[in-house]
Design an enzyme around this catalytic site. Structure first.
Site, PDB file in Angstrom:
ATOM      1  N   CYS A   1       0.832  -1.203   0.000  1.00 57.46           N
ATOM      2  CA  CYS A   1       0.000   0.000   0.000  1.00 57.46           C
ATOM      3  C   CYS A   1       0.876   1.268   0.000  1.00 57.46           C
ATOM      4  CB  CYS A   1      -0.986  -0.036   1.160  1.00 57.46           C
ATOM      5  SG  CYS A   1      -2.387   1.102   0.946  1.00 57.46           S
TER       6      CYS A   1
ATOM      7  N   HIS B   1      -3.679  -5.285   0.358  1.00 59.79           N
ATOM      8  CA  HIS B   1      -3.182  -5.741   1.667  1.00 59.79           C
ATOM      9  C   HIS B   1      -3.179  -7.271   1.721  1.00 59.79           C
ATOM     10  CE1 HIS B   1      -2.870  -1.924   3.880  1.00 59.79           C
ATOM     11  NE2 HIS B   1      -3.818  -1.519   3.055  1.00 59.79           N
TER      12      HIS B   1
ATOM     13  N   GLU C   1      -1.930  -9.156   3.916  1.00 63.42           N
ATOM     14  CA  GLU C   1      -1.935  -9.679   5.288  1.00 63.42           C
ATOM     15  C   GLU C   1      -3.331  -9.942   5.832  1.00 63.42           C
ATOM     16  OE1 GLU C   1      -1.763  -5.113   5.730  1.00 63.42           O
ATOM     17  OE2 GLU C   1      -1.138  -6.665   4.311  1.00 63.42           O
TER      18      GLU C   1
END
Length: 510
Positions: free
Chosen positions: A82, A169, A171
């Site tokens: 990001c 993202h 994660e």
């Protein structure tokens, strides 16, 4: 054993700790460092890979976080996420643009699976976007390896220099291929082995503590909770009888907890243990205090003062052991994140503290602490004991703390915990407790009007305390808890159940 290291460079993103957890799930050790970490410090740490986190800034912002351009020439693989992706592009003379509308939420993404980053993945999948700016022109030597309908560069790479950036993202769970992508970065790009484990961590800590302490004496701030217990056992294995555990019974513990702690550590672990009865002292300091931050600070400072007094009785003490863990550090604020609440193991320490700190667990999440505890042979029941804050019931009694309020909270909490155990839910719920809001309400018991306290029940599911969801306890269990409390704790006439997740709420009420 020299552990492989990945550095997670913190730019203030909300998912920083989650990135670290994802790396560690692959048996790779990682550390989170501020973006201000110097090139020299990075070289000294010798990481095998670097991950830039997201963050709330624009690369064009006046005070936007930056890194030295030299970092990209160290020969260390870098993955930007990001803001980290945009910063990489901006630093290497690509172009970042602000569009008319932001891209947020679940998004279909097209992947170039010839890239090592997306090896063995579908050409189209779902990711999680949360950005305004995007890369409109990649730097020289880079190519685009992912796109979405709104984002012409959802990922980029310079495979030769092992530099990668993703706008989404990976994660979070909503990026369906995220864990696999991070695994590809660690093992296909960084060529890591993934040989870090809790047993190796414990061995390294024991060795480091032996070297640090030498023949000096150490005291441990023992509460009987999981964190301080595991910390105490690690240090005890390193230095044996050089360690004295000081258990401060501040009168803010759960029902019968003081006696249980004394029995476990004296009988099972054969540790030097001093139990200090300081209830009157703590309640005296807390008299008239309602602000939760002041309560935490007062309790933290009194803890240290008690230790200092006990240390003087023991002779020359050099070190203090604390059970600080990673979420404690995060919730107390970093250079790039706001303070949520000061933690008793961090923010409450007086500046004139006389001891050097030993915090063997400060790099671990709660589930990792439990795993270390199991490795060390600590009884299963103790390892899976309910998390309990250092300030104890003082932050579960909202407003001023009094003996009467503590007694009410203690009895209600004991009933709640007993019924959860009877229902076989002990290890299915991360944390559960009763707290006493500063609320009284009208009720009817028998033929009489009552005006009594309300008890709030809180139960959450989580793996690391960074985020949590409220536990869906069966209604029949809640019903039994409610009936028992109002019948057995005469000062209570109403029970409420907290159905708020974290965020927006924290797990504790104060």
């Amino acid at each position: 054993m020299n552990k492989e290291l990945v550095l997670v460079v913190d730019f203030g993103g909300q998912y920083n700790q989650l990135i670290a957890r994802r790396v560690r799930e692959n048996r790779v050790y990682c550390e989170i460092v501020p973006y201000t970490t110097s090139i020299e410090d990075i070289k000294e740490k010798a990481p095998k890979g670097i991950i830039f986190t997201g963050g709330p800034n624009s690369v064009y912002g006046e005070n936007a976080p930056r890194v030295q351009k030299e970092l990209f020439d160290l020969g260390i693989p870098v993955l930007g996420i990001c803001y980290g992706d945009q910063l990489m592009a901006h630093s290497l003379e690509g172009e970042v643009t602000s569009p008319e509308k932001r891209e947020y939420g679940k998004t279909d993404v097209n992947l170039d699976n010839s890239s090592l980053l997306f090896k063995d993945m579908k050409e189209k999948d779902q990711c999680w976007m949360s950005h305004t700016d995007y890369i409109s022109k990649v730097p020289k030597g880079f190519k685009i390896i992912a796109t979405t309908d709104e984002c012409p560069c959802a990922a980029m790479e310079n495979a030769e220099k092992k530099l990668y950036g993703v706008q989404f993202h990976p994660e979070v769970e909503h990026t369906l291929f995220g864990k696999k992508m991070l695994k590809n970065f660690l093992f296909n790009v960084c060529n890591l082995k993934g040989d870090w484990s809790m047993s190796s961590f414990a061995e390294q800590q024991i060795k480091a503590i032996k070297e640090k302490v030498g023949d000096k004496k150490v005291i441990c701030a023992l509460s009987g909770g999981v964190d301080s217990s595991v910390a105490a056992v690690i240090v005890h294995k390193a230095i044996g009888k050089q360690l004295t555990c000081i258990f401060v019974d501040h009168g803010l513990l759960r029902k019968d907890e003081g006696d249980q702690v004394e029995k476990i550590f004296k009988d099972q672990f054969d540790m030097n243990l001093i139990r200090v009865n300081a209830q009157d002292r703590f309640l005296g300091k807390l008299k008239g205090v309602s602000d939760p931050e002041r309560k935490r600070k007062i309790i933290g400072e009194e803890f240290i003062r008690v230790f200092e007094e006990e240390a003087k009785k023991l002779g020359d003490i050099s070190f203090l052991v604390q059970g600080t863990i990673y979420p404690d550090i995060v919730e107390s604020g970093t250079n790039t994140s706001a303070t949520i609440k000061s933690h008793h193991n961090v923010g409450g320490l007086p500046e004139d503290m006389e001891f050097k700190l030993i915090e063997p667990l400060r790099e671990l999440f709660k589930d990792e602490v439990r795993a270390v505890g199991e490795e060390l042979g600590i009884p299963h029941k103790l390892v899976w004991r309910q998390p309990f804050p250092g300030p104890g019931l003082a932050i579960r009694v909202l407003g001023e703390v009094t003996e009467e309020k503590l007694a009410i909270t203690r009895e209600a909490d004991a009933i709640f915990r007993e019924e959860i155990a009877k229902a076989g839910l002990e290890e299915k719920i991360w944390q559960y407790f009763a707290c006493l809001p500063n609320i009284q309400s009208v009720g009817v018991m028998g033929d009489e009007r009552t005006y009594c306290h309300t008890i709030a029940l809180r139960a959450v599911t989580s793996s690391d305390a960074m985020t949590s969801d409220w536990a869906r306890i069966p209604y029949e269990v809640l019903d039994k808890v409610s009936r028992r409390i109002v019948n057995e704790v005469k000062e209570v006439n109403r029970i409420v159940y907290d159905v708020t997740s974290k965020p927006p709420a924290t797990i504790e009420w104060e």
